[in-house]
Design a protein around this motif. Structure first.
Motif: not given
Length: 260
Positions: A28-38, A72-87
């Motif tokens: 997750l630190t490096e990031g993930l490739p996209d997966v096509a809808y469906g 099932p099929t993939v709609d989308h996926h994502a990495v969500h990050v809450r950054w340190p002291h983001e305010g």
């Protein structure tokens, strides 16, 4: 399943082994490739990825199949990050546009590979909000609702939510990044009787579906019960099920000769 219909989520605490958690954080630190809808879920992730191993865990695989069925099929996926002291925090929202399907739903799998403490910006959600239809940030001006939950959890926790639930990422007040991996899945089969039905007629099922939550209004809260009954009827294939006759009384349409 009745609790999921009533509250909109299923929580599985600490079910992912630490080895997978550690690999997930690195990925997750490096990031993930996209997966096509469906894309069919079975072919969306290579066997050597943490996502494939996560989804292969029996407790996770069983929950996913119970909710959206096989394949099932993939709609989308994502990495969500809450950054340190983001305010700042996200506004309360539901994902995407208004979805009025009464008999089907997508799920969003939210995976937390490390411990989430109270000050790390854990996902806030409003139990029982998933059937109150909104468009994205329609409720963004709302700061707090009675009964809301702000997630704290051990490493390796998975939360499966109905696509309509109101939620937001909270402010991270720590010096560490807070990660969450999200995967939205679309059903490809009717979501009818996909889970263990051995206790289908247990009185606890009806009690669960009749639970009022703290933020419900006196009048409008009844509509939540009504919509739960509609969804439960669809999931069980039982058009006679009801809670205190909420649906029966408003769908009663006697026909000519029905009194004979």
């Amino acid at each position: 399943m009745a609790r999921f219909v009533a509250q909109g989520f299923l929580r599985l605490d600490g079910v992912v082994p630490q080895e997978i958690n550690e690999r997930a954080i690195a990925t997750l630190t490096e990031g993930l490739p996209d997966v096509a809808y469906g894309t069919p879920l079975g072919g969306a992730f290579a066997p050597d990825t943490f996502v494939h191993e996560l989804l292969a865990l029996p407790v996770v695989a069983g929950a996913v199949e119970s909710l959206v069925g096989p394949d099932p099929t993939v709609d989308h996926h994502a990495v969500h990050v809450r950054w340190p002291h983001e305010g700042e925090a996200q506004p309360l929202h539901g994902d995407a546009i208004i979805d009025v399907r009464p008999d089907a739903f997508d799920i969003q799998l939210m995976y937390y590979p490390h411990e989430v403490t109270a000050d790390m910006g854990g996902t806030l959600s409003v139990p029982g909000s998933h059937l109150r239809r909104i468009n994205e940030t329609d409720v963004g001006r709302v700061q707090n609702l009675r009964g809301q939950t702000r997630l704290t959890c051990p490493a390796g926790t998975v939360v499966l939510v109905h696509h309509g639930i109101w939620h937001s990422g909270r402010r991270n007040d720590t010096a560490n990044r807070r990660y969450m991996y999200k995967l939205r899945l679309n059903p490809t089969v009717p979501q009818v009787r996909l889970w263990d039905l051995s206790d289908l007629h247990d009185p606890a099922v009806t009690a669960e579906l009749n639970t009022y939550l703290p933020w419900y209004e006196q009048a409008t809260g009844r509509l939540e019960i009504y919509n739960r009954v509609l969804l439960w009827r669809a999931l069980t294939g039982d058009d006679s099920f009801d809670v205190e006759y909420w649906v029966t009384r408003v769908s009663n349409r006697p026909t000519l000769g029905s009194h004979a």
